[in-house]
Design a protein around this motif. Structure first.
Motif, PDB file in Angstrom:
ATOM      1  N   ASN A 222       0.096   4.981  19.002  1.00 46.59           N
ATOM      2  CA  ASN A 222       1.040   4.436  18.029  1.00 46.59           C
ATOM      3  C   ASN A 222       0.307   3.863  16.822  1.00 46.59           C
ATOM      4  N   GLU A 223      -0.807   3.151  17.057  1.00 44.04           N
ATOM      5  CA  GLU A 223      -1.560   2.593  15.949  1.00 44.04           C
ATOM      6  C   GLU A 223      -2.204   3.697  15.104  1.00 44.04           C
ATOM      7  N   ALA A 224      -2.654   4.760  15.768  1.00 47.03           N
ATOM      8  CA  ALA A 224      -3.202   5.902  15.021  1.00 47.03           C
ATOM      9  C   ALA A 224      -2.121   6.519  14.147  1.00 47.03           C
ATOM     10  N   LEU A 225      -0.913   6.613  14.687  1.00 47.63           N
ATOM     11  CA  LEU A 225       0.207   7.153  13.914  1.00 47.63           C
ATOM     12  C   LEU A 225       0.574   6.216  12.770  1.00 47.63           C
ATOM     13  N   ASN A 226       0.511   4.911  13.026  1.00 46.54           N
ATOM     14  CA  ASN A 226       0.757   3.942  11.950  1.00 46.54           C
ATOM     15  C   ASN A 226      -0.208   4.169  10.789  1.00 46.54           C
ATOM     16  N   GLN A 227      -1.510   4.373  11.116  1.00 47.62           N
ATOM     17  CA  GLN A 227      -2.501   4.568  10.063  1.00 47.62           C
ATOM     18  C   GLN A 227      -2.255   5.857   9.300  1.00 47.62           C
ATOM     19  N   LEU A 228      -1.900   6.920  10.008  1.00 50.29           N
ATOM     20  CA  LEU A 228      -1.606   8.184   9.340  1.00 50.29           C
ATOM     21  C   LEU A 228      -0.390   8.046   8.433  1.00 50.29           C
ATOM     22  N   THR A 229       0.583   7.271   8.860  1.00 51.42           N
ATOM     23  CA  THR A 229       1.763   7.034   8.035  1.00 51.42           C
ATOM     24  C   THR A 229       1.389   6.296   6.757  1.00 51.42           C
ATOM     25  N   VAL A 230       0.536   5.269   6.896  1.00 48.79           N
ATOM     26  CA  VAL A 230       0.065   4.530   5.723  1.00 48.79           C
ATOM     27  C   VAL A 230      -0.690   5.462   4.779  1.00 48.79           C
ATOM     28  N   ASP A 231      -1.582   6.278   5.345  1.00 45.54           N
ATOM     29  CA  ASP A 231      -2.366   7.206   4.529  1.00 45.54           C
ATOM     30  C   ASP A 231      -1.458   8.188   3.790  1.00 45.54           C
ATOM     31  N   ALA A 232      -0.445   8.697   4.501  1.00 49.09           N
ATOM     32  CA  ALA A 232       0.472   9.659   3.882  1.00 49.09           C
ATOM     33  C   ALA A 232       1.284   9.008   2.769  1.00 49.09           C
ATOM     34  N   GLU A 233       1.706   7.776   2.986  1.00 51.32           N
ATOM     35  CA  GLU A 233       2.466   7.070   1.950  1.00 51.32           C
ATOM     36  C   GLU A 233       1.600   6.799   0.725  1.00 51.32           C
ATOM     37  N   ASP A 234       0.321   6.474   0.951  1.00 50.16           N
ATOM     38  CA  ASP A 234      -0.602   6.279  -0.173  1.00 50.16           C
ATOM     39  C   ASP A 234      -0.781   7.586  -0.946  1.00 50.16           C
ATOM     40  N   LEU A 235      -0.901   8.688  -0.227  1.00 51.42           N
ATOM     41  CA  LEU A 235      -1.046   9.986  -0.888  1.00 51.42           C
ATOM     42  C   LEU A 235       0.220  10.352  -1.649  1.00 51.42           C
ATOM     43  N   ASP A 236       1.376  10.050  -1.077  1.00 50.99           N
ATOM     44  CA  ASP A 236       2.641  10.275  -1.782  1.00 50.99           C
ATOM     45  C   ASP A 236       2.644   9.542  -3.119  1.00 50.99           C
ATOM     46  N   ALA A 237       2.201   8.285  -3.082  1.00 47.38           N
ATOM     47  CA  ALA A 237       2.179   7.479  -4.306  1.00 47.38           C
ATOM     48  C   ALA A 237       1.208   8.073  -5.322  1.00 47.38           C
ATOM     49  N   ARG A 238       0.047   8.530  -4.839  1.00 45.45           N
ATOM     50  CA  ARG A 238      -0.930   9.125  -5.754  1.00 45.45           C
ATOM     51  C   ARG A 238      -0.417  10.427  -6.353  1.00 45.45           C
ATOM     52  N   ILE A 239       0.277  11.205  -5.539  1.00 47.24           N
ATOM     53  CA  ILE A 239       0.846  12.462  -6.028  1.00 47.24           C
ATOM     54  C   ILE A 239       1.881  12.188  -7.115  1.00 47.24           C
ATOM     55  N   GLU A 240       2.715  11.180  -6.911  1.00 51.99           N
ATOM     56  CA  GLU A 240       3.698  10.816  -7.932  1.00 51.99           C
ATOM     57  C   GLU A 240       3.015  10.353  -9.213  1.00 51.99           C
ATOM     58  N   GLU A 241       1.946   9.570  -9.052  1.00 51.49           N
ATOM     59  CA  GLU A 241       1.220   9.056 -10.213  1.00 51.49           C
ATOM     60  C   GLU A 241       0.566  10.185 -10.997  1.00 51.49           C
ATOM     61  N   VAL A 242      -0.118  11.079 -10.297  1.00 53.16           N
ATOM     62  CA  VAL A 242      -0.791  12.193 -10.974  1.00 53.16           C
ATOM     63  C   VAL A 242       0.229  13.137 -11.591  1.00 53.16           C
ATOM     64  N   SER A 243       1.342  13.355 -10.915  1.00 53.13           N
ATOM     65  CA  SER A 243       2.390  14.228 -11.459  1.00 53.13           C
ATOM     66  C   SER A 243       2.933  13.651 -12.764  1.00 53.13           C
ATOM     67  N   ALA A 244       3.105  12.318 -12.809  1.00 57.87           N
ATOM     68  CA  ALA A 244       3.584  11.672 -14.033  1.00 57.87           C
ATOM     69  C   ALA A 244       2.555  11.826 -15.148  1.00 57.87           C
ATOM     70  N   GLU A 245       1.265  11.688 -14.801  1.00 58.93           N
ATOM     71  CA  GLU A 245       0.201  11.845 -15.799  1.00 58.93           C
ATOM     72  C   GLU A 245       0.176  13.283 -16.328  1.00 58.93           C
ATOM     73  N   ILE A 246       0.363  14.234 -15.429  1.00 57.45           N
ATOM     74  CA  ILE A 246       0.378  15.641 -15.841  1.00 57.45           C
ATOM     75  C   ILE A 246       1.520  15.896 -16.811  1.00 57.45           C
ATOM     76  N   ALA A 247       2.680  15.314 -16.539  1.00 59.69           N
ATOM     77  CA  ALA A 247       3.837  15.506 -17.416  1.00 59.69           C
ATOM     78  C   ALA A 247       3.552  14.964 -18.815  1.00 59.69           C
ATOM     79  N   LYS A 248       2.897  13.788 -18.900  1.00 61.64           N
ATOM     80  CA  LYS A 248       2.557  13.212 -20.200  1.00 61.64           C
ATOM     81  C   LYS A 248       1.536  14.073 -20.939  1.00 61.64           C
ATOM     82  N   ILE A 249       0.486  14.479 -20.208  1.00 62.94           N
ATOM     83  CA  ILE A 249      -0.553  15.301 -20.836  1.00 62.94           C
ATOM     84  C   ILE A 249       0.014  16.641 -21.272  1.00 62.94           C
ATOM     85  N   ARG A 250       0.933  17.179 -20.472  1.00 62.79           N
ATOM     86  CA  ARG A 250       1.543  18.470 -20.802  1.00 62.79           C
ATOM     87  C   ARG A 250       2.305  18.399 -22.131  1.00 62.79           C
ATOM     88  N   LYS A 251       2.969  17.276 -22.379  1.00 58.05           N
ATOM     89  CA  LYS A 251       3.695  17.116 -23.644  1.00 58.05           C
ATOM     90  C   LYS A 251       2.725  17.111 -24.821  1.00 58.05           C
TER      91      LYS A 251
END
Length: 319
Positions: free
Chosen positions: A48-77
């Motif tokens: 369960n704790e291993a799954l908790n850590q993977l969930t945290v890691d995945a949520e962090d990656l989700d946030a980074r993906i959203e951040e980079v996607s937003a940066e790409i949209a700005k640079i694309r303009k």
């Protein structure tokens, strides 16, 4: 990201009026002891704790993906504007002077006009060179961000795949723990289901520790749920995280990082509010003083107060 649906349903199915149903052991099954069952639950909690850590890691990656996607949209303009302006400038020049601006000066017999014209052309070419250089920088940055995005997406896919395997391990470990529990005698099952103390104790902590203890003790009697972070069900690390959050202190989600985020102390230095964990980092609780610990123990039991001597051996103080 969420990987909790199956785990939560699994935990909920195990709880009946706060405890496991007492069942008759199958005579044909090998004998198991209470220690065997506790170890089986420890393995499930580690998963369960291993799954908790993977969930945290995945949520962090989700946030980074959203951040980079937003940066790409700005640079694309910016990229589109620069590309269109540069292209339009080149097209306009060729429409006005198909053979280039220098040709118009070749027939000039006025030296001053010729020199002025060359200066103007040089300025125009410099401006265009600057625009081209700026456009190139934007294009390179866009390519870099796209590569970053692809890397994050690949990493996220790997985390999701690993989380699914870990959740399967958790399910199997939990199934094994329940099966072992079912092979105990009825008196042994009753003894295991007996909770620790669920009566609030005097809170002798101070500052953030006092507030964290108060929150944890207000959850006494709430059921253990794999992946639980409240408000009505908890796993061990989820309870600690939210207890300190209620005190205005942020600590990580998972047992190991929670201990690592604090200052390691010895048993003799323990004070109310300190975190206490199993050496395996599979379980954690909060010290109350007087040799007592509040924790969320395992499925079938509720948040309770137990003895420090019941497996805890690593200690840390939250700053």
């Amino acid at each position: 990201m969420r990987f909790r649906t199956a785990a939560a349903a699994m935990a909920a199915s195990a709880v009946v009026a706060g405890s496991f149903i007492i069942v008759s052991p199958a005579n044909a099954d090998p004998e198991v002891t209470r220690a065997d069952v506790e170890k089986a639950f420890d393995r499930a909690e580690a998963a369960n704790e291993a799954l908790n850590q993977l969930t945290v890691d995945a949520e962090d990656l989700d946030a980074r993906i959203e951040e980079v996607s937003a940066e790409i949209a700005k640079i694309r303009k910016v990229y589109t504007v620069q590309r269109d302006e540069l292209g339009a400038d080149i097209v306009q020049q060729h429409m006005e002077q198909p053979l280039g601006p220098t040709v118009g000066l070749l027939g000039s017999k006025d030296p001053d006009l010729f020199i002025e014209g060359l200066s103007a052309i040089d300025a125009l070419n410099t401006t265009r060179a600057d625009a081209l250089e700026s456009f190139t920088r934007t294009r390179v940055e866009l390519q870099k961000r796209r590569a970053q995005l692809a890397e994050h997406e690949d990493e996220l896919a790997a985390k999701v795949a690993k989380a699914k395997k870990t959740e399967a391990q958790l399910t199997e470990s939990y199934r094994k723990a329940k099966a072992d529990f079912a092979r105990l005698s009825a008196p042994q099952q009753s003894a295991m289901n007996e909770g620790g103390d669920v009566k609030p104790v005097s809170n002798s902590g101070s500052g953030a520790a006092k507030a964290a203890i108060a929150f944890a003790m207000s959850q006494l009697g709430d059921p253990y749920v794999y992946g639980g972070t409240g408000p009505d069900g908890w796993d061990c690390s989820g309870l600690m995280m939210k207890a300190y959050a209620a005190a205005g202190v942020s600590i990580p989600r998972v047992v190991g990082p929670q201990i690592a985020a604090g200052r390691k102390i010895s048993a003799g230095e323990l004070q109310p509010g300190d975190l206490v964990a199993y050496p395996s980092m599979a379980h954690i609780g909060m010290y109350l003083g007087g040799g007592k610990v509040i924790h969320a123990p395992r499925p079938g039991k509720s948040v309770e107060i137990t003895s420090l001597s019941s497996g805890f051996g690593v200690y840390a103080r939250v700053s």
